[in-house]
Motif scaffolding. Structure first.
Motif, PDB file in Angstrom:
ATOM      1  N   VAL A 185     -34.427 -14.746  -2.303  1.00 18.31           N
ATOM      2  CA  VAL A 185     -34.793 -14.447  -3.477  1.00 18.31           C
ATOM      3  C   VAL A 185     -35.255 -12.644  -3.562  1.00 18.31           C
ATOM      4  O   VAL A 185     -35.369 -12.488  -2.943  1.00 18.31           O
ATOM      5  CB  VAL A 185     -36.420 -15.037  -3.609  1.00 18.31           C
ATOM      6  N   ALA A 186     -34.389 -12.751  -4.763  1.00 15.85           N
ATOM      7  CA  ALA A 186     -33.791 -10.903  -5.060  1.00 15.85           C
ATOM      8  C   ALA A 186     -34.656 -11.035  -6.083  1.00 15.85           C
ATOM      9  O   ALA A 186     -35.097 -11.861  -7.343  1.00 15.85           O
ATOM     10  CB  ALA A 186     -32.491 -11.488  -5.773  1.00 15.85           C
ATOM     11  N   GLU A 187     -35.255  -9.546  -6.578  1.00 16.76           N
ATOM     12  CA  GLU A 187     -36.291 -10.162  -7.532  1.00 16.76           C
ATOM     13  C   GLU A 187     -35.828  -9.721  -8.609  1.00 16.76           C
ATOM     14  O   GLU A 187     -34.713  -8.701  -8.831  1.00 16.76           O
ATOM     15  CB  GLU A 187     -37.178  -8.133  -6.999  1.00 16.76           C
ATOM     16  N   ARG A 188     -36.376  -9.641  -9.561  1.00 20.54           N
ATOM     17  CA  ARG A 188     -36.324  -9.838 -11.053  1.00 20.54           C
ATOM     18  C   ARG A 188     -35.490  -8.778 -11.486  1.00 20.54           C
ATOM     19  O   ARG A 188     -36.924  -7.593 -10.858  1.00 20.54           O
ATOM     20  CB  ARG A 188     -37.243 -10.618 -12.050  1.00 20.54           C
ATOM     21  N   GLY A 189     -34.919  -8.619 -11.947  1.00 18.79           N
ATOM     22  CA  GLY A 189     -34.303  -6.849 -12.896  1.00 18.79           C
ATOM     23  C   GLY A 189     -33.202  -6.107 -11.888  1.00 18.79           C
ATOM     24  O   GLY A 189     -32.182  -5.453 -12.536  1.00 18.79           O
ATOM     25  N   GLN A 190     -33.148  -6.948 -10.930  1.00 24.22           N
ATOM     26  CA  GLN A 190     -31.884  -6.102 -10.014  1.00 24.22           C
ATOM     27  C   GLN A 190     -31.377  -7.256  -9.205  1.00 24.22           C
ATOM     28  O   GLN A 190     -31.809  -7.831  -8.701  1.00 24.22           O
ATOM     29  CB  GLN A 190     -32.363  -4.934  -8.971  1.00 24.22           C
ATOM     30  N   ASP A 191     -29.430  -6.724  -8.416  1.00 21.79           N
ATOM     31  CA  ASP A 191     -29.064  -7.655  -7.805  1.00 21.79           C
ATOM     32  C   ASP A 191     -29.322  -7.457  -6.416  1.00 21.79           C
ATOM     33  O   ASP A 191     -30.153  -6.048  -6.044  1.00 21.79           O
ATOM     34  CB  ASP A 191     -27.768  -7.639  -8.311  1.00 21.79           C
ATOM     35  N   LEU A 192     -29.808  -8.247  -5.103  1.00 24.84           N
ATOM     36  CA  LEU A 192     -29.556  -8.445  -4.130  1.00 24.84           C
ATOM     37  C   LEU A 192     -28.403  -8.803  -3.017  1.00 24.84           C
ATOM     38  O   LEU A 192     -27.074  -9.849  -3.670  1.00 24.84           O
ATOM     39  CB  LEU A 192     -30.591  -8.812  -4.035  1.00 24.84           C
ATOM     40  N   ARG A 193     -28.198  -7.308  -2.203  1.00 26.48           N
ATOM     41  CA  ARG A 193     -26.808  -7.665  -1.461  1.00 26.48           C
ATOM     42  C   ARG A 193     -26.719  -7.335  -0.199  1.00 26.48           C
ATOM     43  O   ARG A 193     -27.409  -6.973  -0.167  1.00 26.48           O
ATOM     44  CB  ARG A 193     -26.093  -6.126  -2.572  1.00 26.48           C
ATOM     45  N   VAL A 194     -26.731  -8.462   0.661  1.00 27.16           N
ATOM     46  CA  VAL A 194     -27.422  -9.323   2.445  1.00 27.16           C
ATOM     47  C   VAL A 194     -25.826  -8.724   2.962  1.00 27.16           C
ATOM     48  O   VAL A 194     -24.953  -9.776   2.321  1.00 27.16           O
ATOM     49  CB  VAL A 194     -27.990 -10.167   2.110  1.00 27.16           C
ATOM     50  N   LEU A 195     -25.149  -8.595   3.530  1.00 27.26           N
ATOM     51  CA  LEU A 195     -24.326  -8.719   4.903  1.00 27.26           C
ATOM     52  C   LEU A 195     -24.850  -9.375   6.065  1.00 27.26           C
ATOM     53  O   LEU A 195     -25.720  -9.369   6.308  1.00 27.26           O
ATOM     54  CB  LEU A 195     -23.562  -7.411   5.442  1.00 27.26           C
ATOM     55  N   CYS A 196     -23.911 -10.133   6.496  1.00 22.28           N
ATOM     56  CA  CYS A 196     -24.146 -11.210   7.606  1.00 22.28           C
ATOM     57  C   CYS A 196     -23.470 -11.398   8.565  1.00 22.28           C
ATOM     58  O   CYS A 196     -22.457 -11.789   7.947  1.00 22.28           O
ATOM     59  CB  CYS A 196     -25.155 -11.886   7.511  1.00 22.28           C
TER      60      CYS A 196
ATOM     61  N   ALA B 247     -20.463 -12.263   6.414  1.00 23.27           N
ATOM     62  CA  ALA B 247     -20.601 -12.751   5.547  1.00 23.27           C
ATOM     63  C   ALA B 247     -21.231 -11.929   3.852  1.00 23.27           C
ATOM     64  O   ALA B 247     -21.323 -11.026   4.996  1.00 23.27           O
ATOM     65  CB  ALA B 247     -21.259 -14.099   5.420  1.00 23.27           C
ATOM     66  N   TYR B 248     -21.335 -12.198   3.478  1.00 26.67           N
ATOM     67  CA  TYR B 248     -21.734 -10.840   1.825  1.00 26.67           C
ATOM     68  C   TYR B 248     -22.253 -11.482   1.477  1.00 26.67           C
ATOM     69  O   TYR B 248     -21.476 -12.283   0.016  1.00 26.67           O
ATOM     70  CB  TYR B 248     -20.772 -10.019   1.499  1.00 26.67           C
ATOM     71  N   ALA B 249     -23.252 -11.898   0.042  1.00 25.26           N
ATOM     72  CA  ALA B 249     -23.916 -12.638  -0.863  1.00 25.26           C
ATOM     73  C   ALA B 249     -24.876 -11.348  -2.008  1.00 25.26           C
ATOM     74  O   ALA B 249     -24.930 -10.432  -1.234  1.00 25.26           O
ATOM     75  CB  ALA B 249     -25.228 -13.048  -0.015  1.00 25.26           C
ATOM     76  N   ILE B 250     -23.544 -11.627  -2.675  1.00 28.13           N
ATOM     77  CA  ILE B 250     -24.124 -11.313  -3.540  1.00 28.13           C
ATOM     78  C   ILE B 250     -25.840 -11.889  -5.158  1.00 28.13           C
ATOM     79  O   ILE B 250     -24.974 -12.945  -5.483  1.00 28.13           O
ATOM     80  CB  ILE B 250     -23.086 -10.549  -5.438  1.00 28.13           C
ATOM     81  N   ILE B 251     -27.017 -11.569  -4.888  1.00 24.82           N
ATOM     82  CA  ILE B 251     -27.881 -11.991  -5.203  1.00 24.82           C
ATOM     83  C   ILE B 251     -27.990 -11.787  -6.563  1.00 24.82           C
ATOM     84  O   ILE B 251     -28.769 -10.986  -6.883  1.00 24.82           O
ATOM     85  CB  ILE B 251     -28.962 -12.941  -4.453  1.00 24.82           C
ATOM     86  N   ARG B 252     -28.322 -12.615  -7.960  1.00 23.93           N
ATOM     87  CA  ARG B 252     -28.011 -11.680  -8.934  1.00 23.93           C
ATOM     88  C   ARG B 252     -29.531 -11.644  -9.412  1.00 23.93           C
ATOM     89  O   ARG B 252     -30.662 -12.714  -8.537  1.00 23.93           O
ATOM     90  CB  ARG B 252     -27.980 -13.573 -10.400  1.00 23.93           C
ATOM     91  N   GLY B 253     -30.370 -10.649  -9.988  1.00 25.80           N
ATOM     92  CA  GLY B 253     -31.871 -10.671 -10.033  1.00 25.80           C
ATOM     93  C   GLY B 253     -32.462 -11.822  -9.843  1.00 25.80           C
ATOM     94  O   GLY B 253     -32.255 -12.712 -11.040  1.00 25.80           O
TER      95      GLY B 253
ATOM     96  N   ALA C 263     -24.771 -20.949  14.717  1.00 28.20           N
ATOM     97  CA  ALA C 263     -24.308 -19.653  14.808  1.00 28.20           C
ATOM     98  C   ALA C 263     -25.982 -18.672  14.595  1.00 28.20           C
ATOM     99  O   ALA C 263     -26.961 -19.498  14.118  1.00 28.20           O
ATOM    100  CB  ALA C 263     -23.965 -19.141  13.871  1.00 28.20           C
ATOM    101  N   PHE C 264     -26.311 -17.454  15.052  1.00 19.53           N
ATOM    102  CA  PHE C 264     -27.372 -16.086  14.881  1.00 19.53           C
ATOM    103  C   PHE C 264     -26.761 -15.713  14.112  1.00 19.53           C
ATOM    104  O   PHE C 264     -25.805 -15.249  13.340  1.00 19.53           O
ATOM    105  CB  PHE C 264     -27.659 -15.405  16.395  1.00 19.53           C
ATOM    106  N   LYS C 265     -27.295 -15.352  12.590  1.00 18.25           N
ATOM    107  CA  LYS C 265     -26.686 -14.632  11.605  1.00 18.25           C
ATOM    108  C   LYS C 265     -27.715 -14.119  11.521  1.00 18.25           C
ATOM    109  O   LYS C 265     -29.013 -13.813  11.400  1.00 18.25           O
ATOM    110  CB  LYS C 265     -27.108 -15.721  10.487  1.00 18.25           C
ATOM    111  N   VAL C 266     -27.491 -12.440  11.853  1.00 18.38           N
ATOM    112  CA  VAL C 266     -27.716 -11.126  11.177  1.00 18.38           C
ATOM    113  C   VAL C 266     -27.572  -9.927  10.624  1.00 18.38           C
ATOM    114  O   VAL C 266     -26.488 -10.230  10.420  1.00 18.38           O
ATOM    115  CB  VAL C 266     -26.811  -9.861  12.646  1.00 18.38           C
ATOM    116  N   ALA C 267     -28.864 -10.192  10.042  1.00 25.46           N
ATOM    117  CA  ALA C 267     -28.031  -9.266   8.203  1.00 25.46           C
ATOM    118  C   ALA C 267     -28.404  -7.949   8.433  1.00 25.46           C
ATOM    119  O   ALA C 267     -29.749  -7.897   8.628  1.00 25.46           O
ATOM    120  CB  ALA C 267     -28.942 -10.299   7.686  1.00 25.46           C
ATOM    121  N   LEU C 268     -28.213  -7.458   7.124  1.00 23.09           N
ATOM    122  CA  LEU C 268     -28.626  -6.440   6.626  1.00 23.09           C
ATOM    123  C   LEU C 268     -28.312  -6.223   5.372  1.00 23.09           C
ATOM    124  O   LEU C 268     -27.460  -6.342   4.640  1.00 23.09           O
ATOM    125  CB  LEU C 268     -27.369  -5.017   7.256  1.00 23.09           C
TER     126      LEU C 268
END
Length: 500
Positions: free
Chosen positions: A410-421, A331-337, A349-354
């Motif tokens: 939570v993504a920090e305000r002002g920039q997107d946060l991208r997480v691979l899982c 899975a790949y999450a794009i969380i807006r700022g 499932a265990f979720k191992v994320a980067l």
């Protein structure tokens, strides 16, 4: 006695203070009492891994391979995934990783860049051009090499590795670490495994006649004519000895002359020649025995969640059958700022994320406390209580979310946060959302709500139905301190914000 009487009040005071301090420390660590403790620091969080948790067994000026420490080295709570390792490969433009194999089944995900990977299997050789979002399974023991075919962009590949021979260990120890792959072609660093075989084995295996150095001067000198000038005899002898040394190490020279390291620069013309013969995820891909062997691109699938707050892309074995052999999902999450991955938990499932890019805040609720060794509260007489574990996120951090544990990001305000899982034990896993439009408690009818919720029905419905977004929602408002006070300040409780 007089001195003892004078010191007694002081001793009693110190003893009382020590007991109070000890009790407060225990309450903070294990969540005893009516109030939840403050968030644990990242250093005490057994489910969070910063960049220092990665080892780098392979590194030179052209690239590096970083592998996360064994999960069970951090905590016994992670023994369910002790056979898995998370790794990150980075290569400069026009750089290649030498041909290698691992005693691990691997799931590769291209985070950034363009690559060509060649797999040398028993029955054939397969080459694929990879791009951002591509997923590819590489079976254990498959010799393969990877080339960054981009002239400008760095290649970034994340890998989930399932070990075969020794649980949690990527075979062959290297400078005290257990992260070394097998290299057939090598030199000083890494070595070639061929150079560890005896001369007799190599001679027979490659059908190469290896003349031993010790016999060469004697055999040759016995053929010299005594009438030849001494100077000629010595000159001829020296030349022969040099030739015999080369023959003696013929196999080792072929496989062990590369002194550049595991990563090396490749001429662009050679890269173009290799890439032209490779297929890609946009094509049907090569098959063997009716099974698709090529890559699958995650971003070609419609996102599971998509709104103004971000997107979540998910791929499982129904999309890419190669994942079924290891029971893995990606899975790949794009969380807006300023947005948030709403609280949820996984059934199996265990979720191992980067953390691929960006900054943010992560919270996880656990009944086991924060002890690294995995020992939490074990007394059966204690009431059920939970520990809130948290961490400030940045590029390269690793996370593990065990089954059943509620979690939010939570993504920090002002920039997107991208997480691979990567999901382990994914085949029958279900994600249960704890807030939002698809909140599991919205499935209750009025009678059920009146039985279990003690708040008035109107308030219960108001809380459950106020959030109309699903999956990714607006994050906590005013949860961060002013920019001048730095990123390290803790967010308010995410679960508290969500109404828990």
């Amino acid at each position: 006695m007089a001195k003892l009487a004078t010191l007694l009040p002081l001793l009693l005071f110190l003893l009382t203070a020590s007991l109070v301090l000890s009790r407060n420390t225990d309450r903070e660590q294990y969540g005893e009492g009516g109030e939840h403790p403050e968030s644990e620091q990242s250093s005490n969080n057994p489910f969070f891994f910063d960049e220092k948790s990665f080892r780098t067994p392979l590194k030179n000026q052209e690239g590096n391979l970083r592998i996360l420490d064994r999960f069970t080295q951090r905590s016994h709570l992670l023994r369910g995934i002790e056979n898995y390792r998370l790794a990150v490969l980075e290569a400069n433009p026009n750089a290649a990783l030498m041909p290698t194999h691992y005693d691990t089944d691997e799931i590769l995900f291209v985070v950034a860049g363009r690559a060509t990977i060649t797999l040398m299997r028993k029955e054939n050789k397969e080459s694929y051009n990879l791009r951002k979002g591509d997923i590819l399974r590489v079976e254990a023991g498959t010799t393969h090499y990877i080339i960054n075919r981009d002239n400008k962009e760095q290649l970034f590949i994340a890998k989930l590795m399932e070990t075969i021979s020794v649980p949690g260990q990527v075979q062959v120890k290297f400078t005290g670490m257990d992260h070394m792959p097998f290299f057939g072609i090598g030199g000083r660093n890494p070595e070639s495994y061929y150079t560890s075989f005896s001369k007799n084995i190599l001679e027979a295996a490659f059908n190469v006649t290896i003349l031993h150095f010790e016999q060469a001067p004697f055999n040759f000198l016995s053929l010299l004519n005594d009438s030849l000038p001494l100077s000629l005899s010595l000159s001829t002898t020296i030349c022969c000895v040099f030739h015999l040394q080369t023959e003696d190490d013929k196999v080792r020279k072929v496989f062990g002359e590369n002194q550049e390291g595991a990563f090396l620069s490749v001429p662009q013309e050679k890269i173009r020649q290799i890439a032209q013969q490779a297929s890609s995820s946009s094509e049907e891909g090569r098959t063997h025995g009716g099974r698709r062997r090529g890559p699958f691109n995650l971003f070609e699938k419609h996102p599971t969640y998509s709104n103004q707050h971000g997107q979540i892309y998910e791929v499982d074995s129904s999309d890419y059958p190669a994942l079924q052999a290891q029971d893995i999902s990606v899975a790949y999450a794009i969380i807006r700022g300023g947005s948030m991955l709403a609280p949820y938990y996984n059934s199996k499932a265990f979720k191992v994320a980067l953390v691929v890019d960006g900054k943010g805040h992560w919270e996880l609720v656990s009944p086991y406390g924060s002890a690294r060794s995995g020992e939490g509260r074990e007394s059966q007489e204690e009431s059920v209580s939970y520990q809130r574990l948290s961490a400030e996120l940045s590029d390269g951090n690793g996370l593990v979310v065990p089954p059943g544990h509620p979690s939010a990001i939570v993504a920090e305000r002002g920039q997107d946060l991208r997480v691979l899982c990567f999901g382990i034990n994914a085949e029958e896993n279900q994600e249960h959302r704890l807030a939002g439009r698809d909140n599991i408690y919205n499935k209750m009818n009025k009678a059920e709500r009146e039985i279990f919720f003690k708040a008035p029905e109107t308030e219960v419905r108001e809380v459950l139905n106020a959030q109309r977004d699903a999956g990714i929602v607006e994050g906590p408002k005013g949860s961060q301190e002013s920019e001048g006070e730095g990123h390290g300040r803790a967010f308010q409780s995410i679960l508290g914000f969500a109404g828990f």
